[in-house]
Design a protein around this motif. Structure first.
Motif, PDB file in Angstrom:
ATOM      1  N   PHE A 121       0.809  -1.217   0.000  1.00 23.01           N
ATOM      2  CA  PHE A 121       0.000   0.000   0.000  1.00 23.01           C
ATOM      3  C   PHE A 121       0.841   1.265   0.000  1.00 23.01           C
ATOM      4  CE2 PHE A 121      -3.167  -2.926   1.989  1.00 23.01           C
ATOM      5  CZ  PHE A 121      -4.157  -2.774   1.045  1.00 23.01           C
ATOM      6  N   CYS A 122       1.884   1.308   0.797  1.00 25.80           N
ATOM      7  CA  CYS A 122       2.651   2.545   0.964  1.00 25.80           C
ATOM      8  C   CYS A 122       4.138   2.234   1.021  1.00 25.80           C
ATOM      9  CB  CYS A 122       2.194   3.304   2.211  1.00 25.80           C
ATOM     10  SG  CYS A 122       2.151   2.307   3.716  1.00 25.80           S
ATOM     11  N   THR A 123       4.937   3.271   0.917  1.00 29.50           N
ATOM     12  CA  THR A 123       6.377   3.078   0.773  1.00 29.50           C
ATOM     13  C   THR A 123       7.091   3.004   2.117  1.00 29.50           C
ATOM     14  OG1 THR A 123       6.776   5.460   0.631  1.00 29.50           O
ATOM     15  CG2 THR A 123       6.382   4.290  -1.432  1.00 29.50           C
ATOM     16  N   GLY A 124       8.318   2.499   2.058  1.00 30.99           N
ATOM     17  CA  GLY A 124       9.176   2.444   3.232  1.00 30.99           C
ATOM     18  C   GLY A 124      10.611   2.289   2.746  1.00 30.99           C
ATOM     19  N   PRO A 125      11.570   2.611   3.583  1.00 31.57           N
ATOM     20  CA  PRO A 125      12.970   2.585   3.153  1.00 31.57           C
ATOM     21  C   PRO A 125      13.558   1.183   3.126  1.00 31.57           C
ATOM     22  CG  PRO A 125      12.829   3.244   5.453  1.00 31.57           C
ATOM     23  CD  PRO A 125      11.411   3.103   4.970  1.00 31.57           C
ATOM     24  N   ALA A 126      14.406   0.928   2.139  1.00 26.64           N
ATOM     25  CA  ALA A 126      15.147  -0.330   2.108  1.00 26.64           C
ATOM     26  C   ALA A 126      16.191  -0.344   3.225  1.00 26.64           C
ATOM     27  CB  ALA A 126      15.820  -0.510   0.747  1.00 26.64           C
ATOM     28  N   ILE A 127      16.838   0.798   3.445  1.00 29.99           N
ATOM     29  CA  ILE A 127      17.745   1.002   4.584  1.00 29.99           C
ATOM     30  C   ILE A 127      17.238   2.229   5.330  1.00 29.99           C
ATOM     31  CG2 ILE A 127      20.092   1.580   5.313  1.00 29.99           C
ATOM     32  CD1 ILE A 127      21.114   0.149   2.826  1.00 29.99           C
ATOM     33  N   LYS A 128      16.863   2.071   6.567  1.00 29.04           N
ATOM     34  CA  LYS A 128      16.278   3.179   7.312  1.00 29.04           C
ATOM     35  C   LYS A 128      17.334   4.222   7.653  1.00 29.04           C
ATOM     36  CE  LYS A 128      13.288   4.287  11.229  1.00 29.04           C
ATOM     37  NZ  LYS A 128      12.566   3.770  12.407  1.00 29.04           N
ATOM     38  N   ILE A 135      16.135  12.613   1.163  1.00 26.88           N
ATOM     39  CA  ILE A 135      16.840  13.068  -0.031  1.00 26.88           C
ATOM     40  C   ILE A 135      16.460  12.220  -1.245  1.00 26.88           C
ATOM     41  CG2 ILE A 135      19.125  13.287  -1.104  1.00 26.88           C
ATOM     42  CD1 ILE A 135      18.407  15.513   0.887  1.00 26.88           C
ATOM     43  N   SER A 136      16.285  10.922  -1.042  1.00 31.92           N
ATOM     44  CA  SER A 136      15.872  10.056  -2.146  1.00 31.92           C
ATOM     45  C   SER A 136      14.540  10.493  -2.724  1.00 31.92           C
ATOM     46  CB  SER A 136      15.774   8.600  -1.671  1.00 31.92           C
ATOM     47  OG  SER A 136      17.046   8.072  -1.376  1.00 31.92           O
ATOM     48  N   GLU A 137      13.593  10.827  -1.853  1.00 26.19           N
ATOM     49  CA  GLU A 137      12.284  11.275  -2.335  1.00 26.19           C
ATOM     50  C   GLU A 137      12.374  12.652  -3.005  1.00 26.19           C
ATOM     51  OE1 GLU A 137       9.392   9.822  -2.647  1.00 26.19           O
ATOM     52  OE2 GLU A 137      10.124   7.940  -1.816  1.00 26.19           O
ATOM     53  N   VAL A 138      13.244  13.503  -2.493  1.00 22.89           N
ATOM     54  CA  VAL A 138      13.452  14.809  -3.123  1.00 22.89           C
ATOM     55  C   VAL A 138      13.997  14.622  -4.538  1.00 22.89           C
ATOM     56  CG1 VAL A 138      14.824  16.932  -3.077  1.00 22.89           C
ATOM     57  CG2 VAL A 138      13.776  16.081  -0.966  1.00 22.89           C
ATOM     58  N   ILE A 139      15.027  13.794  -4.696  1.00 22.11           N
ATOM     59  CA  ILE A 139      15.658  13.601  -6.001  1.00 22.11           C
ATOM     60  C   ILE A 139      14.699  12.944  -6.993  1.00 22.11           C
ATOM     61  CG2 ILE A 139      17.476  12.334  -7.218  1.00 22.11           C
ATOM     62  CD1 ILE A 139      19.224  12.709  -4.693  1.00 22.11           C
ATOM     63  N   GLY A 140      14.005  11.908  -6.551  1.00 25.29           N
ATOM     64  CA  GLY A 140      13.063  11.231  -7.437  1.00 25.29           C
ATOM     65  C   GLY A 140      11.960  12.156  -7.920  1.00 25.29           C
ATOM     66  N   THR A 141      11.409  12.949  -6.995  1.00 20.64           N
ATOM     67  CA  THR A 141      10.321  13.850  -7.367  1.00 20.64           C
ATOM     68  C   THR A 141      10.830  15.020  -8.199  1.00 20.64           C
ATOM     69  OG1 THR A 141       9.279  13.261  -5.265  1.00 20.64           O
ATOM     70  CG2 THR A 141       8.297  15.066  -6.512  1.00 20.64           C
ATOM     71  N   PHE A 142      12.025  15.530  -7.871  1.00 19.05           N
ATOM     72  CA  PHE A 142      12.622  16.578  -8.699  1.00 19.05           C
ATOM     73  C   PHE A 142      12.723  16.109 -10.144  1.00 19.05           C
ATOM     74  CE2 PHE A 142      16.347  18.107 -10.911  1.00 19.05           C
ATOM     75  CZ  PHE A 142      16.202  19.485 -10.839  1.00 19.05           C
ATOM     76  N   THR A 143      13.197  14.891 -10.345  1.00 20.14           N
ATOM     77  CA  THR A 143      13.334  14.345 -11.693  1.00 20.14           C
ATOM     78  C   THR A 143      11.985  14.275 -12.391  1.00 20.14           C
ATOM     79  OG1 THR A 143      15.206  13.013 -10.916  1.00 20.14           O
ATOM     80  CG2 THR A 143      14.202  12.384 -13.015  1.00 20.14           C
ATOM     81  N   LEU A 144      10.978  13.791 -11.674  1.00 22.22           N
ATOM     82  CA  LEU A 144       9.632  13.699 -12.240  1.00 22.22           C
ATOM     83  C   LEU A 144       9.097  15.071 -12.641  1.00 22.22           C
ATOM     84  CD1 LEU A 144       6.941  12.147 -12.770  1.00 22.22           C
ATOM     85  CD2 LEU A 144       6.342  12.663 -10.395  1.00 22.22           C
ATOM     86  N   ILE A 145       9.105  16.018 -11.720  1.00 21.60           N
ATOM     87  CA  ILE A 145       8.461  17.312 -11.964  1.00 21.60           C
ATOM     88  C   ILE A 145       9.235  18.126 -12.992  1.00 21.60           C
ATOM     89  CG2 ILE A 145       7.603  19.426 -10.913  1.00 21.60           C
ATOM     90  CD1 ILE A 145       6.180  16.804 -10.065  1.00 21.60           C
ATOM     91  N   PHE A 146      10.562  18.095 -12.936  1.00 22.13           N
ATOM     92  CA  PHE A 146      11.350  18.853 -13.906  1.00 22.13           C
ATOM     93  C   PHE A 146      11.068  18.341 -15.321  1.00 22.13           C
ATOM     94  CE2 PHE A 146      15.366  20.021 -16.082  1.00 22.13           C
ATOM     95  CZ  PHE A 146      15.288  21.397 -15.903  1.00 22.13           C
ATOM     96  N   ALA A 147      10.970  17.028 -15.478  1.00 19.49           N
ATOM     97  CA  ALA A 147      10.635  16.471 -16.786  1.00 19.49           C
ATOM     98  C   ALA A 147       9.208  16.816 -17.193  1.00 19.49           C
ATOM     99  CB  ALA A 147      10.839  14.957 -16.777  1.00 19.49           C
ATOM    100  N   LEU A 176      16.000   4.975  -9.749  1.00 19.25           N
ATOM    101  CA  LEU A 176      16.054   5.686  -8.470  1.00 19.25           C
ATOM    102  C   LEU A 176      15.162   5.079  -7.393  1.00 19.25           C
ATOM    103  CD1 LEU A 176      15.799   9.342  -9.904  1.00 19.25           C
ATOM    104  CD2 LEU A 176      17.884   8.060  -9.349  1.00 19.25           C
ATOM    105  N   GLY A 177      14.371   4.083  -7.759  1.00 17.43           N
ATOM    106  CA  GLY A 177      13.333   3.621  -6.843  1.00 17.43           C
ATOM    107  C   GLY A 177      13.736   2.631  -5.784  1.00 17.43           C
ATOM    108  N   GLY A 178      14.949   2.095  -5.862  1.00 14.97           N
ATOM    109  CA  GLY A 178      15.324   1.019  -4.964  1.00 14.97           C
ATOM    110  C   GLY A 178      15.628   1.416  -3.540  1.00 14.97           C
ATOM    111  N   THR A 179      15.651   2.705  -3.247  1.00 14.61           N
ATOM    112  CA  THR A 179      15.999   3.148  -1.891  1.00 14.61           C
ATOM    113  C   THR A 179      14.779   3.275  -0.985  1.00 14.61           C
ATOM    114  OG1 THR A 179      15.904   5.443  -2.663  1.00 14.61           O
ATOM    115  CG2 THR A 179      18.063   4.371  -2.661  1.00 14.61           C
ATOM    116  N   THR A 180      13.709   3.873  -1.505  1.00 12.72           N
ATOM    117  CA  THR A 180      12.521   4.119  -0.678  1.00 12.72           C
ATOM    118  C   THR A 180      11.230   3.593  -1.303  1.00 12.72           C
ATOM    119  OG1 THR A 180      12.125   6.295  -1.687  1.00 12.72           O
ATOM    120  CG2 THR A 180      13.518   6.225   0.291  1.00 12.72           C
ATOM    121  N   GLY A 181      11.315   3.003  -2.484  1.00 14.76           N
ATOM    122  CA  GLY A 181      10.095   2.595  -3.160  1.00 14.76           C
ATOM    123  C   GLY A 181       9.489   3.711  -3.986  1.00 14.76           C
TER     124      GLY A 181
END
Length: 234
Positions: A121-128, A135-147, A176-181
């Motif tokens: 249902f929802c995300t969680g970190p592979a390594i807490k 930062i992972s969520e910032v980078i992933g979303t930055f990539t999405l929105i900038f594109a 980029l998804g393997g860190t937090t889903g």
């Protein structure tokens, strides 16, 4: 459709198919069990494609509060419509999670792992690591929105851009998804997390509310950074 209905329906489809592929891969005794990360990434990309294609002509197919906020920050969407869009997206995500549960209900009973039941249902970190997860969520979303700024026209994506956006999400998932889903969408995480908290799922754990702010705040910051860079480059 009315734009608000379009956002609800689009996000509902996104989560029905997105949480659906999570369930198919993760729950016991499904035909897709253990089929892996590539299947999940492809499933989410196709979910975005279908959702954008359906909602594009009515609402611009934001289907994500980060997209709505990013477009508003860039002056390409009215701030007055932001609250209604975000509410519709969150409710649509909740409804999509609910129907996914109905689809796979016997497989929830066949699965003992509580973390698996939450994670579909929802995300969680592979390594807490709170900072790195954020930062992972910032980078992933930055990539999405900038594109998205370069894929969209006017106040949204539109149905014609459904395939490029779907492929973009596949790329983010694979790279980029393997860190937090890769939540990269506050509604995609929050709506189903609320459903998990409320639903009578047999043998479930808590809904990990201590982590829940990361897939909300990270995408908001990522969207703001993407909007700032886009405006600076215009």
């Amino acid at each position: 459709m009315h734009p608000i209905i379009g956002e609800f329906v689009g996000t509902f489809i996104l989560l029905l198919l997105g949480n659906g592929v999570n369930a198919n891969v993760s729950l016991n005794k499904t035909y897709g069990n253990s089929s892996g990360w590539i299947v999940i990434s492809m499933g989410w990309g196709l979910a975005v494609f279908v959702a954008v294609f359906i909602a594009g002509s009515s609402s611009g197919a934001h289907i994500n509060p980060a997209v709505t906020l990013g477009l508003a920050l860039a002056g390409r969407f009215s701030w007055s419509a932001v609250p209604a869009y975000i509410l519709a997206q969150t409710l649509g995500a909740f409804a999509g999670a609910w129907v996914t549960y109905l689809q796979y209900r016997p497989h929830f009973s066949a699965t003992e792992d509580q973390d698996v039941k939450l994670g579909l249902f929802c995300t969680g970190p592979a390594i807490k690591s709170t900072f790195n997860n954020f930062i992972s969520e910032v980078i992933g979303t930055f990539t999405l929105i900038f594109a998205v700024f370069y894929l969209s026209s006017g106040e949204g994506l539109g149905s014609l851009n459904a395939l490029p956006v779907g492929l973009l999400v596949v790329g983010i998932g694979l790279s980029l998804g393997g860190t937090t889903g890769y939540a990269i969408n506050p509604a995609r995480d929050l709506g189903p997390r609320i459903f998990h908290a409320l639903a009578p799922i047999k043998g479930k754990r808590d809904s990990n509310w201590g982590y829940a702010w990361v897939p909300i705040a990270g995408p908001i910051v990522g969207a703001a950074l993407a909007a700032g860079l886009y405006l600076a480059l215009m």
